[in-house]
Design an enzyme around this catalytic site. Structure first.
Site, short mmCIF file in Angstrom:
data_model
loop_
_atom_site.label_atom_id
_atom_site.label_comp_id
_atom_site.label_asym_id
_atom_site.label_seq_id
_atom_site.Cartn_x
_atom_site.Cartn_y
_atom_site.Cartn_z
N LYS A 18 75.49 -15.79 -20.33
CA LYS A 18 75.46 -17.47 -20.90
C LYS A 18 75.76 -17.26 -22.00
O LYS A 18 73.91 -17.20 -22.72
CB LYS A 18 73.90 -18.11 -19.85
CG LYS A 18 73.72 -19.25 -19.72
CD LYS A 18 74.06 -19.92 -20.98
CE LYS A 18 72.42 -20.61 -21.46
NZ LYS A 18 72.89 -20.77 -22.67
N GLU A 70 57.23 -19.26 -37.31
CA GLU A 70 59.50 -18.52 -37.54
C GLU A 70 59.62 -20.05 -38.57
O GLU A 70 59.57 -21.01 -37.45
CB GLU A 70 59.29 -17.96 -36.40
CG GLU A 70 60.41 -18.06 -36.40
CD GLU A 70 61.63 -17.07 -35.49
OE1 GLU A 70 62.01 -17.74 -34.66
OE2 GLU A 70 62.46 -15.87 -35.24
N PHE A 100 72.05 -18.63 -30.79
CA PHE A 100 72.76 -19.28 -31.38
C PHE A 100 73.51 -18.75 -32.28
O PHE A 100 74.64 -18.46 -32.92
CB PHE A 100 72.66 -20.53 -31.70
CG PHE A 100 72.19 -19.96 -33.17
CD1 PHE A 100 72.61 -20.95 -34.29
CD2 PHE A 100 70.24 -20.66 -33.11
CE1 PHE A 100 71.50 -20.67 -35.30
CE2 PHE A 100 69.28 -20.03 -34.06
CZ PHE A 100 70.06 -20.84 -35.19
N CYS A 158 67.30 -12.48 -37.26
CA CYS A 158 65.31 -12.42 -36.90
C CYS A 158 65.20 -11.19 -37.79
O CYS A 158 64.20 -10.63 -37.74
CB CYS A 158 65.71 -12.37 -35.05
SG CYS A 158 66.26 -10.69 -34.80
N GLU A 180 74.40 -23.33 -26.45
CA GLU A 180 75.39 -23.91 -26.24
C GLU A 180 75.79 -24.15 -27.42
O GLU A 180 76.67 -25.13 -27.70
CB GLU A 180 74.90 -25.15 -24.96
CG GLU A 180 73.82 -25.14 -25.95
CD GLU A 180 72.69 -24.48 -25.16
OE1 GLU A 180 72.55 -23.11 -25.39
OE2 GLU A 180 71.47 -25.09 -24.61
N ARG A 181 75.65 -23.60 -28.62
CA ARG A 181 75.60 -24.58 -29.94
C ARG A 181 76.79 -23.94 -30.27
O ARG A 181 77.59 -24.67 -31.12
CB ARG A 181 74.03 -24.18 -30.66
CG ARG A 181 73.17 -24.28 -30.31
CD ARG A 181 72.13 -25.12 -31.16
NE ARG A 181 70.89 -25.46 -31.17
CZ ARG A 181 70.17 -26.46 -29.51
NH1 ARG A 181 71.83 -26.79 -29.17
NH2 ARG A 181 69.62 -26.74 -29.12
N SER A 211 64.24 -17.71 -28.97
CA SER A 211 63.48 -17.69 -29.06
C SER A 211 61.81 -17.36 -28.41
O SER A 211 62.22 -16.71 -26.95
CB SER A 211 62.81 -19.12 -29.47
OG SER A 211 62.96 -20.20 -27.95
P1 NAD Z 1 66.34 -20.63 -27.93
O1 NAD Z 1 65.20 -19.83 -27.47
O2 NAD Z 1 66.66 -22.11 -28.63
O3 NAD Z 1 67.64 -20.28 -26.99
C1 NAD Z 1 68.11 -18.89 -26.68
C2 NAD Z 1 68.71 -19.09 -25.47
O4 NAD Z 1 68.16 -19.46 -24.45
C3 NAD Z 1 70.27 -19.68 -25.44
O5 NAD Z 1 71.29 -19.62 -24.57
C4 NAD Z 1 70.06 -21.59 -24.46
O6 NAD Z 1 70.72 -21.77 -23.77
C5 NAD Z 1 68.16 -21.09 -23.47
N1 NAD Z 1 67.55 -21.47 -23.58
C6 NAD Z 1 66.75 -22.61 -24.38
N2 NAD Z 1 65.89 -23.08 -23.75
C7 NAD Z 1 65.82 -23.22 -22.42
C8 NAD Z 1 64.70 -23.21 -21.90
N3 NAD Z 1 64.11 -24.21 -22.04
N4 NAD Z 1 65.14 -22.77 -20.61
C9 NAD Z 1 65.91 -21.95 -19.87
N5 NAD Z 1 66.50 -21.36 -21.60
C10 NAD Z 1 66.82 -22.49 -22.05
O7 NAD Z 1 66.70 -19.69 -29.44
P2 NAD Z 1 67.98 -20.08 -30.81
O8 NAD Z 1 67.89 -21.21 -31.03
O9 NAD Z 1 69.81 -20.33 -30.13
O10 NAD Z 1 68.27 -18.56 -31.16
C11 NAD Z 1 67.41 -18.41 -32.62
C12 NAD Z 1 65.75 -17.88 -32.06
O11 NAD Z 1 66.43 -16.49 -31.62
C13 NAD Z 1 64.47 -17.22 -32.80
O12 NAD Z 1 63.79 -17.73 -32.68
C14 NAD Z 1 65.92 -15.91 -33.32
O13 NAD Z 1 64.33 -15.13 -33.92
C15 NAD Z 1 65.42 -15.56 -32.63
N6 NAD Z 1 66.38 -14.05 -32.26
C16 NAD Z 1 65.81 -12.80 -31.91
C17 NAD Z 1 66.42 -11.64 -32.10
C18 NAD Z 1 66.30 -10.40 -31.36
O14 NAD Z 1 67.08 -9.37 -31.44
N7 NAD Z 1 64.01 -10.57 -31.70
C19 NAD Z 1 67.61 -12.21 -32.47
C20 NAD Z 1 67.99 -12.72 -32.48
C21 NAD Z 1 67.76 -14.00 -32.28
#
Ligand code: NAD
Length: 499
Positions: free
Chosen positions: A173, A384, A149, A281, A176-177, A226
Site C-alpha cells: 500500500k 519534525e 511519499f 528521515c 497516495e501522494r 510519520s
Molecule cells: P504518513 O505517516 O503520512 O504516511 C505513511 C503511510 O501511512 C502512507 O501510506 C499513508 O497512506 C498512510 N497513512 C497516513 N495517514 C494514515 C492514517 N490516519 N491511518 C492509516 N494510514 C495512514 O507519512 P508521509 O508523510 O508519507 O512520510 C513522511 C514521514 O515518514 C516523515 O515523518 C518521515 O520522517 C517518515 N519516514 C521515516 C523513515 C524511517 O525509516 N524512519 C523513512 C522515510 C520516511
C-alpha cells in the site's frame, strides 16, 4: 484526467470504490492525476488472491525465487531513467536524487539474490542418540508493506525484496501522494518472472490501511511513515497477532566539535540539511556546534552556502539543488513552524519565507531557512519539520551536546564531526540512536547491514533489510528427528535431556 488504479493479479486494474485522491505536480501545484482509493472489498479480494498465489510461490525453490530478484535488478537498471522521471514528476525531487532513490532500493534487491543463503537454516547432527535437530526459515504467508511519499521507489523495494524472495506474497500500500513508481516496479516484477498475485499493489488511504491491519490472513506489516501513524499501526496490528515493524519520524542532530574540519562540516550540513528539500528521515535538521568559536566559524561558512542554494523544478536538470515540497499542506506546515521559531525567539539568519520562483508561483516551493540560537524548548527543535529548515543549537561542551541528542524523543540518525577518535568512539558507544555517522552526515546503512531508528523513530524489534529483513518476513521452525531404526528403548515418559 489520468486515473491511476491498482496492480492486481499481474495487471493494472481501475479502482471501483468511486473514491480518489489528487496527485499533484508539486512544481506547478496542478493536479496531474487521480489515484483510486481502494475499498475494503477491493482489498479483501486482493488479499484472497495473494493467499492463493503464495502457496505455489512458497513451494518454488529459493534459487528460482532468487533468479526473479536477479532479473529484477537488470530491469531496474534498464528502466532507471524512466523510473526516476516518473518519481520526480510526482514527488518533486531532482532527477539525480530520484535516481538515488531507485538505486538504494535496487541494492536491497541485489542483496536478496542471496536469499537461498539467508534461508538455509541450521542443522545439528546427533543432537541426542540417533537424533538430529534442524531449524527452517519459512515464509509467513501474506504480508503487507505500507510506505511513505518521500522514497516511493526505495522503501517499497526494501519491503518487497526480502518478503518476496523468502516466499511470501505481499500487499503493498504505497503513499497516495506519488503512486506511479510502485506500479511501474510491480510491472517489472512480472517481467522478471514473478507469478501473478504474489505482489498486489493496492492504492488507498486509511480505509485500505485499516483493512490490512484487521485482516486475519495478513501475518506481518512493515510500515514506514510519520510517528503517530507508526504507533497506531504497531498497536492495531498486534490485536490480530501480526508482526509489525513500524518506522517513524526523526530529528537528526549533527554535533560539530571544535577540532572538526569546518569546511567539510559546513558542506556536509548543507547537503544533509537541504537535499530533497529536507524531506528525508535521515536529513540533518539540528546542528550542534560545541563552543562559541565553533558556532561562529560554522555560521560564517554556512550562510553563503545556504544563500547560494538553487531551488527549482526537476526539469531544470543539474541546475537545481532541491525541488518543491510534496503538497501545499506540507508547505503551509513548514512555514507555520518557521513563524513559531521567530515568535519563540530564535534568530532567523537565512529567511526563505518570501521565496518565489518565476513561472512556478503556484508550486510548493519553500526557500532555505537557517535558524541560530535555537533552544531545546522551542517547537522548531522538538518537532519534525520535514522541510528545508536547519536549526543551530549552541552547546558549551561535548557533554551538553550529546545529552541533547540523548534526551530528544526521536532516535533515527545522528552524526559527529571531529578529528578525535576518543570522542567519536565515546559518542558511538553512548548515543541512544539507531544510525550513527562519524564525519558522515547521512549514515544510511548499505543493503547488507540493517536500517532502523530507536526511541520514537522505530517500533518493533527487527530492522529493515540486511539479515533482519529476512528474519522479519520468515519464522523459524525447529524439527527434532529420530528415525524408527534408532528407537532401541521403550517409551519415555519424562522430559528428557539430550544426553
Ligand atoms: P504518513 O505517516 O503520512 O504516511 C505513511 C503511510 O501511512 C502512507 O501510506 C499513508 O497512506 C498512510 N497513512 C497516513 N495517514 C494514515 C492514517 N490516519 N491511518 C492509516 N494510514 C495512514 O507519512 P508521509 O508523510 O508519507 O512520510 C513522511 C514521514 O515518514 C516523515 O515523518 C518521515 O520522517 C517518515 N519516514 C521515516 C523513515 C524511517 O525509516 N524512519 C523513512 C522515510 C520516511
Amino acid at each position: 484526467m489520468k486515473e491511476i488504479g491498482h496492480w492486481i493479479d499481474g495487471k493494472l486494474v481501475a479502482g471501483t470504490s468511486g473514491r480518489f485522491a489528487d496527485v499533484y505536480n508539486p512544481a506547478t501545484g496542478e493536479v496531474q492525476a487521480k489515484v483510486a482509493l481502494a475499498s475494503k472489498a477491493e482489498l479483501d479480494a486482493a488479499i484472497a488472491s495473494a493467499a492463493e498465489a503464495q502457496k505455489a510461490w512458497a513451494a518454488t525453490n529459493p534459487q528460482r525465487r532468487a533468479r526473479v530478484m536477479m532479473a529484477l535488478v537488470g530491469l531496474l537498471n534498464r528502466d532507471m531513467d524512466k523510473l526516476a522521471e516518473a518519481l520526480s514528476a510526482e514527488h518533486g525531487k531532482t532527477f539525480p536524487d530520484a535516481k538515488g532513490d531507485v538505486q538504494r532500493g535496487l541494492e536491497v534487491i541485489e542483496y536478496c539474490i542471496g536469499a537461498p543463503q539467508m534461508l538455509k537454516g541450521d542443522f545439528t547432527d546427533s543432537a541426542g542418540p540417533g537424533i538430529d535437530m534442524y531449524s527452517l526459515r519459512q515464509p509467513l504467508g501474506v504480508v503487507a508493506g505500507i510506505t511513505p511519499f518521500n522514497f516511493p521507489a526505495m522503501i517499497p523495494l526494501w519491503k518487497m525484496g526480502p518478503a518476496l524472495s523468502s516466499g511470501n506474497a505481499m500487499i503493498l500500500k504505497p503513499s497516495e501522494r506519488d503512486p506511479s513508481v510502485p506500479l511501474m516496479i510491480a510491472a517489472l516484477c512480472k517481467e522478471a518472472g514473478l507469478p501473478d498475485g504474489v505482489l498486489q499493489v493496492v492504492n488507498g488511504d486509511k480505509e485500505a490501511v485499516d483493512g490490512i491491519l484487521d485482516s486475519e490472513i495478513i501475518r506481518a506489516v512493515g510500515f514506514v511513515g510519520s510517528t503517530p501513524i507508526a504507533q497506531y499501526i504497531y498497536s492495531r496490528a498486534a490485536a490480530t497477532g501480526k508482526r509489525a515493524q513500524c518506522f517513524g519520524g526523526a530529528k537528526n542532530h549533527m554535533i560539530i566539535m571544535p577540532d572538526a574540519d569546518m569546511d567539510q562540516a559546513a558542506d556536509a550540513l548543507v547537503g544533509a540539511g537541504y537535499g530533497a528539500a529536507g524531506e528525508r528521515c535521515m536529513a540533518i535538521s539540528v546542528a550542534v556546534p560545541v563552543g562559541e568559536g565553533t558556532a561562529e566559524a560554522l555560521r560564517e561558512r554556512l550562510v553563503p552556502k545556504i544563500e547560494a542554494l538553487k531551488v527549482g523544478p526537476y526539469t531544470a536538470g543539474n541546475d537545481v539543488d532541491f525541488g518543491p515540497v510534496v503538497t501545499a499542506a506540507a508547505k503551509a506546515n513548514i512555514l507555520r513552524l518557521v513563524e513559531s521559531g521567530v515568535a519563540q525567539g530564535a534568530e532567523l539568519v537565512v529567511d526563505g519565507r518570501d521565496f518565489k520562483l518565476q513561472g512556478y508561483e503556484n508550486g510548493f516551493f519553500v526557500g532555505a531557512h537557517l535558524f541560530d540560537h535555537v533552544t531545546t524548548d522551542m517547537d522548531i527543535y522538538k518537532t519534525e519539520i520535514f522541510g528545508p529548515v536547519l536549526s543551530m543549537v549552541r552547546a558549551k561542551t561535548y557533554e551538553e551536546a550529546i545529552t541533547m541528542a540523548i534526551d530528544h524523543e526521536y532516535g533515527n540518525g545522528t552524526a559527529i564531526f571531529t578529528r578525535d577518535g576518543d570522542t567519536a568512539r565515546d559518542f558511538a558507544n553512548r548515543i541512544n540512536i539507531g544510525m550513527v555517522g562519524i564525519n558522515v552526515p547521512i549514515p544510511v546503512p548499505l543493503a547488507y547491514h540493517t536500517f532502523g531508528g530507536w526511541k520514537k523513530s522505530g517500533f518493533g524489534d527487527l530492522n529493515q533489510h540486511g539479515p533482519d529483513g529476512f528474519r522479519f518476513y520468515t519464522r523459524t521452525k525447529t524439527v527434532t528427528a529420530r528415525w524408527p531404526s534408532g528407537i532401541k528403548e521403550g517409551a519415555a515418559f519424562n522430559f528428557k535431556a539430550m544426553d
